[in-house]
Design a protein around this motif. Structure first.
Motif, PDB file in Angstrom:
ATOM      1  N   UNK A   8       0.681  -1.144  -0.069  1.00 29.96           N
ATOM      2  CA  UNK A   8       0.001  -0.083   0.068  1.00 29.96           C
ATOM      3  C   UNK A   8       0.711   1.426   0.000  1.00 29.96           C
ATOM      4  N   UNK A   9       2.054   1.140   0.672  1.00 24.21           N
ATOM      5  CA  UNK A   9       2.817   2.483   0.730  1.00 24.21           C
ATOM      6  C   UNK A   9       3.356   2.850  -0.476  1.00 24.21           C
ATOM      7  N   UNK A  10       3.882   1.677  -1.055  1.00 21.37           N
ATOM      8  CA  UNK A  10       4.488   1.659  -2.313  1.00 21.37           C
ATOM      9  C   UNK A  10       3.533   2.289  -3.312  1.00 21.37           C
ATOM     10  N   UNK A  11       2.273   1.892  -3.157  1.00 21.22           N
ATOM     11  CA  UNK A  11       1.372   2.461  -4.490  1.00 21.22           C
ATOM     12  C   UNK A  11       1.153   3.966  -4.108  1.00 21.22           C
ATOM     13  N   UNK A  12       0.908   4.222  -2.911  1.00 24.72           N
ATOM     14  CA  UNK A  12       1.098   5.591  -2.502  1.00 24.72           C
ATOM     15  C   UNK A  12       2.061   6.782  -3.044  1.00 24.72           C
ATOM     16  N   UNK A  24       4.294   5.646  -5.383  1.00 28.59           N
ATOM     17  CA  UNK A  24       4.786   5.482  -6.814  1.00 28.59           C
ATOM     18  C   UNK A  24       3.124   5.590  -7.714  1.00 28.59           C
ATOM     19  N   UNK A  25       2.824   6.754  -8.257  1.00 32.75           N
ATOM     20  CA  UNK A  25       1.818   6.958  -9.018  1.00 32.75           C
ATOM     21  C   UNK A  25       1.548   5.968 -10.244  1.00 32.75           C
ATOM     22  N   UNK A  26       2.688   5.634 -10.938  1.00 36.42           N
ATOM     23  CA  UNK A  26       2.689   4.808 -11.868  1.00 36.42           C
ATOM     24  C   UNK A  26       2.230   3.315 -11.551  1.00 36.42           C
ATOM     25  N   UNK A  27       2.934   3.090 -10.348  1.00 38.54           N
ATOM     26  CA  UNK A  27       2.419   1.678  -9.852  1.00 38.54           C
ATOM     27  C   UNK A  27       0.719   1.432  -9.476  1.00 38.54           C
ATOM     28  N   UNK A  28       0.481   2.702  -8.921  1.00 41.99           N
ATOM     29  CA  UNK A  28      -0.884   2.851  -8.644  1.00 41.99           C
ATOM     30  C   UNK A  28      -1.862   2.677  -9.933  1.00 41.99           C
ATOM     31  N   UNK A  29      -1.092   3.337 -10.835  1.00 45.35           N
ATOM     32  CA  UNK A  29      -2.133   3.416 -11.997  1.00 45.35           C
ATOM     33  C   UNK A  29      -2.341   1.906 -12.636  1.00 45.35           C
ATOM     34  N   UNK A  30      -1.119   1.133 -12.473  1.00 45.80           N
ATOM     35  CA  UNK A  30      -0.823  -0.192 -13.002  1.00 45.80           C
ATOM     36  C   UNK A  30      -1.993  -0.869 -12.066  1.00 45.80           C
ATOM     37  N   UNK A  31      -2.046  -0.787 -10.829  1.00 51.22           N
ATOM     38  CA  UNK A  31      -2.753  -1.464  -9.858  1.00 51.22           C
ATOM     39  C   UNK A  31      -4.405  -1.309 -10.276  1.00 51.22           C
TER      40      UNK A  31
END
Length: 420
Positions: free
Chosen positions: A335-339, A341-348
């Motif tokens: 969860x912290x990584x998603x917050x 890294x916006x590109x990782x959040x987009x991928x999720x």
């Protein structure tokens, strides 16, 4: 050397051959499974033949099975052509149904998007084989191309070559992976989705837009690929104005052309721009509903099979839960990584949308959700990430997938409706 740089390097001959061999082995094992299953188990819509056993036998009657190998039923072309394949092949040979939307009609084939049957038609001009054979050739070529892109995406994300290979294995043994090799759109959509993601990661936005735009006329969720490309550009370039945005705006407008041409064609045939979407609920029993209504409905009223046999609730629910667990687990552990890294959040979010859409089109049953979820690439990437240090987790999913893949493959070749 980071993942992006490694992904840009040309694949060695050894890697290319390894991917090809892995795919061929997986397809050969599916054919073997189908062949054995057709001769061991009864067909869904054909009465099996029984023989009376000798007095004193364990059973009075048993199903008659082939005794000699040469008397077994062999795989034929018609065994691969089932369910939606008829519609795709009909469009490839004869085009869309010529009837107006406001006229009385049976289920029209407008709901099947045009790129795949168009490619069958165009390839058939060159290959000059039966359209169903052309369709299977294309599907397997699309699958092979998709695997190369997925392998490169895995390297982009920092996976080792061994882990990238494991991602490909997960795709090839996923329950219902047979659909990648028959005349269905799954392999084409997987190819275009993977290309969209790969080229976005390399900032080759023109190619990313091209793949995403073609995916919009392959299957309904294609717009998610387009949104992913646009989101990646915004995150890479920022929201401040640059001249490059003129080029991206042009790409965006051009990416709408394939769907625009399809809807224009629908207007000329049916008199309704949105005929493919209206026809879904009119004759194909697909209704836009709140996400996961059918999943929650299963929890309230568990069922094994629907009255018409089009869905095995236990299998669909179990596979769905297995997919949900991976997305939830990744959210909880990263969860912290998603917050950050916006590109990782987009991928999720991209992966989640490809899961949510199948659960938003049928309020009662889980029909087809197993097949629809198979093209969500983030699922396989997250499963690999989560199991990198937990071999038992990956082993659990591998065994689970293999067992259900055997069941669904036998079901497909024996004409069981639940595998559609």
């Amino acid at each position: 050397m980071d993942g992006v740089d490694r992904a840009k390097k040309p694949m060695s001959v050894r890697i290319v051959m390894s991917v090809v061999v892995l795919m061929l082995i997986s397809r050969a094992l599916l054919l073997f499974t189908g062949y054995v299953g057709m001769n061991l188990f009864s067909e869904f819509s054909v009465r099996p033949t029984y023989q009376q056993d000798a007095p004193g036998s364990v059973s009075e009657w048993t199903m008659k099975l082939p005794e000699k190998l040469d008397s077994t039923r062999k795989l034929e072309l018609e065994d691969f052509i089932k369910f939606d394949t008829y519609s795709y092949l009909k469009i490839a040979e004869h085009g869309y149904d010529q009837v107006k939307m406001d006229e009385p009609h049976t289920a029209a084939n407008w709901v099947f998007f045009p790129l795949y049957p168009l490619l069958i038609y165009l390839s058939g001009i060159i290959i000059r084989l039966d359209p169903s054979i052309v369709g299977m050739i294309l599907s397997n070529l699309f699958l092979l191309g998709a695997l190369f892109y997925v392998y490169a995406i895995a390297l982009q994300r920092g996976f080792s070559r061994s882990q990238a290979g494991s991602v490909l294995l997960l795709i090839l043994i996923y329950p219902s992976s047979l659909y990648y090799s028959v005349p269905y759109t799954e392999s084409l959509f997987l190819l275009l989705s993977a290309a969209s993601i790969y080229y976005s990661g390399n900032k080759q936005y023109g190619l990313a837009f091209l793949a995403a735009s073609l995916s919009t006329v392959t299957r309904v969720p294609g717009f998610v690929n387009l949104a992913f490309v646009l989101g990646t550009i915004c995150l890479d370039e920022g929201l401040h104005w640059t001249r490059r945005y003129l080029k991206y705006a042009l790409y965006s407008m051009l990416s709408l052309v394939p769907m625009g041409l399809y809807l224009l064609h629908m207007k000329s045939i049916t008199g309704d721009w949105l005929a493919p979407f209206h026809e879904q609920s009119l004759h194909w029993f697909r209704y836009t509903t709140a996400p996961f209504t059918n999943y929650v409905g299963f929890l309230k009223n568990p069922y094994f099979s629907t009255p018409d046999g089009w869905d095995n609730g236990l299998i669909a629910f179990t596979v769905s839960t297995a997919v949900f667990v991976i997305f939830i687990a990744y959210l909880l552990t990263s969860g912290k990584k998603l917050l950050r890294d916006r590109k990782e959040l987009l991928f999720y979010i991209y992966g989640v949308l490809l899961i949510v859409i199948p659960f938003s089109s049928q309020p009662l049953f889980l029909v087809s959700v197993v097949r629809y979820m198979m093209v969500s690439l983030p699922f396989y990437m997250y499963l690999m990430s989560l199991s990198a240090k937990h071999d038992n987790v990956r082993l659990l999913y591998l065994m689970f997938f293999i067992i259900l893949n055997v069941i669904t493959t036998i079901g497909y070749f024996n004409g069981y409706y639940f595998v559609i």
